[in-house]
Design a protein around this motif. Sequence first.
Motif, PDB file in Angstrom:
ATOM      1  N   UNK A 107      39.549  22.420   5.840  1.00 26.50           N
ATOM      2  CA  UNK A 107      40.558  21.784   6.694  1.00 26.50           C
ATOM      3  C   UNK A 107      39.890  20.943   7.780  1.00 26.50           C
ATOM      4  N   UNK A 108      38.829  21.480   8.372  1.00 31.81           N
ATOM      5  CA  UNK A 108      38.124  20.743   9.425  1.00 31.81           C
ATOM      6  C   UNK A 108      37.507  19.463   8.878  1.00 31.81           C
ATOM      7  N   UNK A 109      36.902  19.559   7.707  1.00 33.48           N
ATOM      8  CA  UNK A 109      36.271  18.377   7.099  1.00 33.48           C
ATOM      9  C   UNK A 109      37.319  17.332   6.713  1.00 33.48           C
ATOM     10  N   UNK A 110      38.466  17.791   6.217  1.00 37.27           N
ATOM     11  CA  UNK A 110      39.516  16.851   5.808  1.00 37.27           C
ATOM     12  C   UNK A 110      40.107  16.119   7.003  1.00 37.27           C
ATOM     13  N   UNK A 111      40.016  16.743   8.195  1.00 34.35           N
ATOM     14  CA  UNK A 111      40.524  16.124   9.424  1.00 34.35           C
ATOM     15  C   UNK A 111      39.412  15.395  10.181  1.00 34.35           C
ATOM     16  N   UNK A 112      38.228  15.342   9.574  1.00 32.34           N
ATOM     17  CA  UNK A 112      37.082  14.671  10.182  1.00 32.34           C
ATOM     18  C   UNK A 112      36.715  15.270  11.535  1.00 32.34           C
ATOM     19  N   UNK A 113      36.831  16.609  11.633  1.00 28.13           N
ATOM     20  CA  UNK A 113      36.468  17.296  12.874  1.00 28.13           C
ATOM     21  C   UNK A 113      34.998  17.684  12.851  1.00 28.13           C
ATOM     22  N   UNK A 114      34.382  17.653  14.010  1.00 29.50           N
ATOM     23  CA  UNK A 114      33.019  18.152  14.150  1.00 29.50           C
ATOM     24  C   UNK A 114      33.047  19.681  14.076  1.00 29.50           C
ATOM     25  N   UNK A 115      32.000  20.263  13.489  1.00 29.06           N
ATOM     26  CA  UNK A 115      31.973  21.712  13.256  1.00 29.06           C
ATOM     27  C   UNK A 115      30.720  22.318  13.871  1.00 29.06           C
ATOM     28  N   UNK A 116      30.923  23.366  14.658  1.00 32.27           N
ATOM     29  CA  UNK A 116      29.818  24.147  15.207  1.00 32.27           C
ATOM     30  C   UNK A 116      30.015  25.595  14.767  1.00 32.27           C
ATOM     31  N   UNK A 117      29.136  26.101  13.931  1.00 32.04           N
ATOM     32  CA  UNK A 117      29.212  27.488  13.475  1.00 32.04           C
ATOM     33  C   UNK A 117      28.399  28.363  14.421  1.00 32.04           C
ATOM     34  N   UNK A 118      29.005  29.429  14.890  1.00 30.46           N
ATOM     35  CA  UNK A 118      28.291  30.382  15.741  1.00 30.46           C
ATOM     36  C   UNK A 118      28.224  31.725  15.024  1.00 30.46           C
ATOM     37  N   UNK A 119      27.112  32.390  15.177  1.00 28.09           N
ATOM     38  CA  UNK A 119      26.951  33.706  14.566  1.00 28.09           C
ATOM     39  C   UNK A 119      26.021  34.543  15.420  1.00 28.09           C
ATOM     40  N   UNK A 120      26.199  35.845  15.429  1.00 28.91           N
ATOM     41  CA  UNK A 120      25.215  36.713  16.064  1.00 28.91           C
ATOM     42  C   UNK A 120      24.132  37.078  15.054  1.00 28.91           C
ATOM     43  N   UNK A 121      23.120  37.802  15.512  1.00 23.73           N
ATOM     44  CA  UNK A 121      22.123  38.358  14.587  1.00 23.73           C
ATOM     45  C   UNK A 121      22.785  39.552  13.901  1.00 23.73           C
ATOM     46  N   UNK A 122      23.566  39.232  12.898  1.00 24.34           N
ATOM     47  CA  UNK A 122      24.468  40.194  12.272  1.00 24.34           C
ATOM     48  C   UNK A 122      24.328  40.090  10.764  1.00 24.34           C
ATOM     49  N   UNK A 123      24.127  41.230  10.105  1.00 24.83           N
ATOM     50  CA  UNK A 123      23.986  41.204   8.660  1.00 24.83           C
ATOM     51  C   UNK A 123      22.877  40.249   8.258  1.00 24.83           C
ATOM     52  N   UNK A 124      23.102  39.505   7.201  1.00 26.89           N
ATOM     53  CA  UNK A 124      22.093  38.556   6.722  1.00 26.89           C
ATOM     54  C   UNK A 124      22.355  37.178   7.337  1.00 26.89           C
ATOM     55  N   UNK A 125      22.112  37.080   8.665  1.00 27.51           N
ATOM     56  CA  UNK A 125      22.414  35.831   9.362  1.00 27.51           C
ATOM     57  C   UNK A 125      21.601  34.657   8.820  1.00 27.51           C
ATOM     58  N   UNK A 126      20.425  34.936   8.250  1.00 34.68           N
ATOM     59  CA  UNK A 126      19.587  33.860   7.719  1.00 34.68           C
ATOM     60  C   UNK A 126      20.229  33.168   6.516  1.00 34.68           C
TER      61      UNK A 126
END
Length: 296
Positions: A107-126
């Motif tokens: 949905x974000x890509x279809x609306x041409x929105x900028x995306x910032x993914x945030x994650x903690x050091x959680x599970x397999x964050x890599x």
Amino acid sequence: MTERLLIFLYKLLSLIIKPLSYRGRRRLARLISTLWWHLDPRRRKIALSNLNLVYGDTKSQEKKEQIAKASFLSVSDTLVDFIRREKLEADEIKQSFIITGSDVIHDALSQDRKIICITPHFGNWELTSIAYALTFGPISVVARPLDVAALEELFKRNRERFGVEVISKFGAMRGMVKAISSGRAIGLLIDQSVDRYDGVVVNFLGVRSYQTPAAALLALKNDALVVPVFCSYQEDGRYIVDFRRPIDAVAYKKNPDPILSLAQAQADALSEGICANPGAWMWMHNRWKHRPDLKE
């Protein structure tokens, strides 16, 4: 000598891991985590201290130790899987994860929105950045360079595959601005310890904490969607990469303190995910080395 030893251990683990099934890799991760737990009293102490700070008397010491041991296993599993992926092709890696919440990104890509993914050091964050790149497109992630140059080269080469770019943590804002302006998503780990000069004060896991405002600043400047992501281990050996409800920076622009309010929304999202599965978070990191409530 230390550098050579670390490179030797990395390559030795790579040889050991290569022929293993996912059950074999899980057993190896358990062995590594057990040795780490017993041989690293400093990290063990930090993990239990953090758990005491967050949970106080609401959980027994037995339960806190259980969570801490699960945390050591989670980080060990991440290391084993990271090394395993070094020689794998895209199709093989795709088989190791399942995406949930993909509509958030589509949905974000279809609306041409900028995306910032945030994650903690959680599970397999890599795995999250590669999963994003293989599923949705190019992403630039911020990482602190390792102190051992040869090991950093191995890690960077492994990370920078299939459309992933690694931006050094030092002076990262310029690289992030360039990347997001060119249409790349941004990936940030925002649960690390920062001091009062580099952070804003938020409530994180019920504790007043300093948190980097980088994601908030970048999101407000670019009217971006901030998307919390969690990567969890499944018993069948695969991982769930879960993209959760986005935080729209535009909605915070009229707040009296938009940076602080957006940073707090991010802290709330990460806290919610960690509290639902505390054993997957990296409790042995000295997250509260700097605290607003303590004299420094």
